[in-house]
Enzyme design. Structure first.
Site, short mmCIF file in Angstrom:
data_model
loop_
_atom_site.label_atom_id
_atom_site.label_comp_id
_atom_site.label_asym_id
_atom_site.label_seq_id
_atom_site.Cartn_x
_atom_site.Cartn_y
_atom_site.Cartn_z
N ARG A 148 0.85 -1.20 0.00
CA ARG A 148 0.00 0.00 0.00
C ARG A 148 0.88 1.24 0.00
O ARG A 148 0.59 2.23 -0.65
CB ARG A 148 -0.93 -0.02 1.20
CG ARG A 148 -2.22 -0.77 0.98
CD ARG A 148 -2.05 -2.15 0.36
NE ARG A 148 -3.30 -2.81 0.16
CZ ARG A 148 -3.96 -3.51 1.08
NH1 ARG A 148 -3.42 -3.70 2.28
NH2 ARG A 148 -5.11 -4.06 0.80
N ASP A 181 -0.64 -6.73 -4.10
CA ASP A 181 -2.01 -6.32 -3.78
C ASP A 181 -2.54 -5.47 -4.92
O ASP A 181 -1.90 -5.39 -5.98
CB ASP A 181 -2.06 -5.59 -2.42
CG ASP A 181 -3.35 -5.85 -1.67
OD1 ASP A 181 -4.42 -5.59 -2.24
OD2 ASP A 181 -3.30 -6.34 -0.52
N HIS A 187 -7.49 -9.14 -4.36
CA HIS A 187 -6.36 -8.22 -4.11
C HIS A 187 -5.30 -8.29 -5.22
O HIS A 187 -4.11 -8.16 -4.94
CB HIS A 187 -5.71 -8.54 -2.75
CG HIS A 187 -6.54 -8.11 -1.58
ND1 HIS A 187 -6.56 -6.82 -1.11
CD2 HIS A 187 -7.38 -8.80 -0.77
CE1 HIS A 187 -7.38 -6.73 -0.06
NE2 HIS A 187 -7.90 -7.92 0.16
N ASP A 229 -7.86 -13.72 0.95
CA ASP A 229 -8.83 -12.93 1.71
C ASP A 229 -9.67 -12.03 0.80
O ASP A 229 -9.24 -11.65 -0.29
CB ASP A 229 -8.10 -12.07 2.75
CG ASP A 229 -7.07 -11.14 2.10
OD1 ASP A 229 -6.38 -11.57 1.15
OD2 ASP A 229 -6.96 -9.98 2.53
N GLU A 230 -10.84 -11.73 1.28
CA GLU A 230 -11.69 -10.66 0.74
C GLU A 230 -11.86 -10.72 -0.78
O GLU A 230 -11.80 -9.70 -1.46
CB GLU A 230 -11.11 -9.29 1.14
CG GLU A 230 -11.02 -9.12 2.65
CD GLU A 230 -10.39 -7.81 3.07
OE1 GLU A 230 -10.87 -7.24 4.06
OE2 GLU A 230 -9.41 -7.35 2.45
N TRP A 238 -7.46 -14.32 10.78
CA TRP A 238 -7.45 -12.87 10.98
C TRP A 238 -8.81 -12.31 11.36
O TRP A 238 -8.90 -11.31 12.04
CB TRP A 238 -6.90 -12.15 9.73
CG TRP A 238 -7.83 -12.07 8.55
CD1 TRP A 238 -8.06 -13.03 7.62
CD2 TRP A 238 -8.66 -10.96 8.19
NE1 TRP A 238 -8.96 -12.59 6.68
CE2 TRP A 238 -9.35 -11.31 7.00
CE3 TRP A 238 -8.88 -9.69 8.73
CZ2 TRP A 238 -10.25 -10.46 6.38
CZ3 TRP A 238 -9.77 -8.83 8.10
CH2 TRP A 238 -10.44 -9.22 6.93
N ASP A 274 -2.45 -1.88 12.39
CA ASP A 274 -2.83 -0.71 11.58
C ASP A 274 -4.01 0.01 12.20
O ASP A 274 -4.31 1.14 11.82
CB ASP A 274 -3.18 -1.13 10.14
CG ASP A 274 -4.30 -2.16 10.07
OD1 ASP A 274 -4.30 -3.09 10.92
OD2 ASP A 274 -5.17 -2.04 9.20
N TRP A 332 -0.77 -3.37 8.28
CA TRP A 332 -1.20 -2.92 6.94
C TRP A 332 -0.87 -1.45 6.82
O TRP A 332 -0.91 -0.71 7.82
CB TRP A 332 -2.71 -3.16 6.77
CG TRP A 332 -3.10 -4.59 6.96
CD1 TRP A 332 -3.65 -5.14 8.08
CD2 TRP A 332 -2.93 -5.67 6.04
NE1 TRP A 332 -3.85 -6.49 7.90
CE2 TRP A 332 -3.42 -6.84 6.65
CE3 TRP A 332 -2.42 -5.75 4.74
CZ2 TRP A 332 -3.41 -8.09 6.03
CZ3 TRP A 332 -2.41 -6.99 4.11
CH2 TRP A 332 -2.91 -8.14 4.75
N THR A 333 -0.56 -1.00 5.61
CA THR A 333 0.01 0.35 5.53
C THR A 333 -0.78 1.34 4.67
O THR A 333 -0.21 2.31 4.17
CB THR A 333 1.47 0.28 5.00
OG1 THR A 333 1.46 -0.37 3.71
CG2 THR A 333 2.38 -0.47 5.94
N GLU A 334 -2.09 1.10 4.53
CA GLU A 334 -2.86 2.08 3.75
C GLU A 334 -2.61 3.51 4.24
O GLU A 334 -2.40 4.42 3.44
CB GLU A 334 -4.37 1.78 3.84
CG GLU A 334 -4.84 0.63 3.01
CD GLU A 334 -4.87 -0.67 3.80
OE1 GLU A 334 -4.07 -0.83 4.74
OE2 GLU A 334 -5.70 -1.53 3.46
C1 ACM Z 1 -6.86 -9.10 5.84
O1 ACM Z 1 -6.75 -8.31 6.78
N1 ACM Z 1 -7.61 -8.79 4.81
C2 ACM Z 1 -6.18 -10.38 5.84
#
Ligand code: ACM
Length: 638
Positions: free
Chosen positions: A174, A203, A277, A354-355, A421, A448, A492-494
């Site tokens: 990110r 990502d 992602h 994920d997601e 997670w 994060d 996470w670094t958004e």
């Molecule tokens: C995640 O935080 N989407 C693994």
């Protein structure tokens, strides 16, 4: 005169009779067993490290040399034979001490000798970390400090980790962080006995690792438009905005990072996050998608690409998935996994999972055909089909397959390890199915998340304060602990634009996680932990490592009285602080009113300002809370 003699005698005896209590140790993570002894070891003016294992112990020797020479200005030499005078001895056990395992150590400090013994070099390394924590905080200085008594208290410590997997995840996508910043991250983490760095390498916002034969991944996929502000809500980039922000690691860079980590007993877990992602990969090679518009896709620069308003999985506004019905995808992943397996010696490869949005899959004829052919009934089963094929690819490269807990949905691949997670439940389910588990629940281990009130922090969708982080228990009674490899915190670094903010987000919460994954559960105690955190804040002040002081900021909670007025409750997670406040727009200090009971903003007041003190010392930051914001947070007026 008689009185004076008596007084003198009393003074002479007062020392031993009223001996000062020994200053508390501040060891993080808390060791398995610590016995205090009398006396101190004083660093001699010429420091000698005695060892016959100079080569295998190079990391430990270099670390001690660096700390001692930089902070004290004294010389350090290595001796293969026992020198005269006080010295530091590093010994690899010829007969292993079973209790210590591969990472444990025994550290004995006496008046004239420091001995660290271990079965393996990693144990000696962790022993040196503990030893340095016994010296005054100035030992962390990068330049010599005068006037310090360089003493370590006499102790006998036996120590070894609770878990073999003590991880930190660093999202270098990110925001891109340089090779030197990754090394700095490793230097910081090993001080607290972490041994696993999970690098999130791909990502929607970037592909960060060179793959031979797939040059567009780094020519196109590694670059986006530079944007500053609140990531996720940026205006969509225009075609003329330069795509010059980002970067990637060459394969030589990766080899260098892996070696640097290995020298410090850190394994690197690479993550290639698929099939969701994956916009950077799709923007580079649109043929990996089953969506025709993919040929126009660009690497995400932080604009909105998902609609989360319906919960998980999200509704994708662009198709950021690799297409499970496309054979080119499996050929692509074979190439990527092959090179990853060569570059990273660690046993596992993390494949994300994920997601993954499913809405584009629903419109894709190739996916419908795949479902018919394979008898797949749901889109979760489509993802499961993809994961099972990917597991075979990963295993064909001699690696173990790991993914986020979504890989449980639609049926878990036969040998998959699960990183849990979305709370602990995915991990519990995987353990029930006899699969390996690493716990990294967002509820305790997402670094994060905001540490203080949202008005004080770059805005992220959730909060996680230090005290809650400290409650992280990777193997609760309800799980079969044999399957829990350990725990991990994720960064996470958004919203993290630079390395100082990386440190701010890591510390002190990574102290808390370090105790959860290293120390015996019975040794954990918040009241013992927090004074140690403060001692380490002081050490960080010397080393100029950034940390968050958010733990001193009060938490706000807002209720509404029956008459509709607000009731603002303030609470600190640290004992013994006073919260001072005002509604008059000026800047409170300790002479302002002290918070004791819930506050009601006076009619027409626009801001509540608060600050915390310990006695005369300001410890918390000035918080300016708009009354309008409090109104928003309160239950609706009836
Ligand atoms: C995640 O935080 N989407 C693994």
């Amino acid at each position: 005169m008689k009185k004076l003699i008596l007084f003198t005698i009393l003074i002479a005896f007062a020392g031993p009779l009223t001996a000062q209590p020994k200053p508390a140790l501040a060891l993080i993570p808390e060791p398995v067993s610590v016995t205090r002894k009398t006396g101190v070891f004083s660093l001699p003016s010429s420091i000698v490290i005695e060892t016959t294992d100079e080569r295998p112990l190079a990391a430990s020797i270099n670390f001690l040399k660096q700390r001692f020479t930089q902070a004290t200005g004294r010389s350090v030499r290595i001796s293969r034979t026992v020198p005269a005078g006080p010295h530091i001895q590093l010994v690899l056990n010829r007969t292993p001490d079973a209790k210590l395992g591969k990472e444990g150590y025994r550290l004995v400090v006496t008046g004239n000798l420091v001995t660290i013994r271990a079965n393996a070099p990693a144990g000696i390394f962790y022993g040196t970390q503990t030893l340095v924590q016994l010296f005054p905080k100035e030992i962390e200085s990068a330049v010599p400090v005068a006037g310090v008594r360089w003493e370590a208290p006499a102790v006998d410590i036996t120590d070894y980790p609770r878990f073999g997997w003590r991880g930190l995840m660093f999202d270098v996508v990110r925001h891109y962080f340089t090779k030197d910043e990754v090394k700095h991250f490793i230097d910081d983490m090993v001080r607290y006995k972490y041994n696993l760095l999970h690098l999130h390498l791909t990502d929607d916002e970037g592909w960060r690792i060179e793959i031979k034969g797939l040059p567009r991944l780094t020519e196109v996929g590694a670059w986006r438009v530079e944007k500053i502000g609140s990531f996720g809500a940026f205006t969509p980039p225009t075609p003329d905005e330069p795509r010059t922000y980002g970067g990637f690691y060459t394969q030589d860079d990766i080899r260098e990072i892996v070696r640097y980590a290995k020298d410090r007993f850190v394994d690197i877990l690479p993550e290639i996050d698929v099939p969701g992602h994956s916009l950077a990969a799709v923007a580079s090679y649109p043929e990996l998608s089953c969506t025709p518009e993919a040929k126009n896709y660009l690497v995400r620069s932080g604009e909105r690409i998902m609609d989360w308003s319906h919960g998980a999985p999200p509704i994708a506004l662009v198709d950021n998935t690799l297409c499970p019905a496309n054979e080119k995808v499996y050929a692509f992943l074979d190439t990527v996994m092959s090179q990853l397996a060569q570059l990273f010696p660690f046993d596992y490869i993390h494949v994300g999972g994920d997601e993954t949005p499913k809405n584009f899959w629903k419109q894709t004829p190739e996916i419908t055909a795949l479902m018919q052919r394979e008898g797949l009934k749901t889109y979760e089963e489509v993802q499961s089909y993809f994961e099972k094929r990917l597991e075979k690819i990963v295993e064909s490269k001699g690696k173990k397959f790991m993914g986020w807990d979504e890989i449980l949905e639609g049926g878990l691949a036969p040998s998959a390890a699960v990183m849990s997670w979305r709370g602990m439940k995915g991990g519990m389910e995987a353990a029930r199915l006899k699969h390996e588990v690493v716990m990294s629940p967002s509820t305790y281990a997402y670094l994060d998340y905001m540490q203080s009130d949202a008005v004080m922090e770059p805005r992220v969708y959730a909060s996680l304060r230090l005290r809650k982080t400290y409650e992280f228990e990777p193997a609760p009674d309800s799980i079969d602990a044999r399957y829990v490899k350990g725990g991990q915190a994720n960064l996470w670094t958004e919203q993290i634009y630079n390395f100082r903010q990386v440190q701010y987000m890591l510390w002190p919460r990574a102290f808390a996680i370090a105790e959860s994954v290293w120390s015996p559960a019975s040794k954990k105690s918040w009241s013992a932990f927090f004074p140690k955190v403060e001692a380490h804040f002081n050490r960080f002040n010397v080393s100029e490592t950034k940390y968050s002081p958010a733990v001193y900021d009060p938490a706000f909670s807002v209720k509404r009285a029956p008459d509709g007025t607000l009731r603002v409750e303030l609470a600190t997670e640290v004992e013994g602080l006073d919260i001072h406040y005002t509604f008059d727009n000026s800047f409170p200090d300790r002479f302002y009113p002290t918070y004791t009971t819930p506050l009601t903003p006076p009619k027409d007041a626009t801001t509540l300002r608060v600050i915390t003190y310990r006695g005369k010392t300001q410890v918390g930051r000035l918080i300016t809370m708009p009354v309008e914001e409090l109104e928003k947070r309160a239950p609706k007026k009836k």
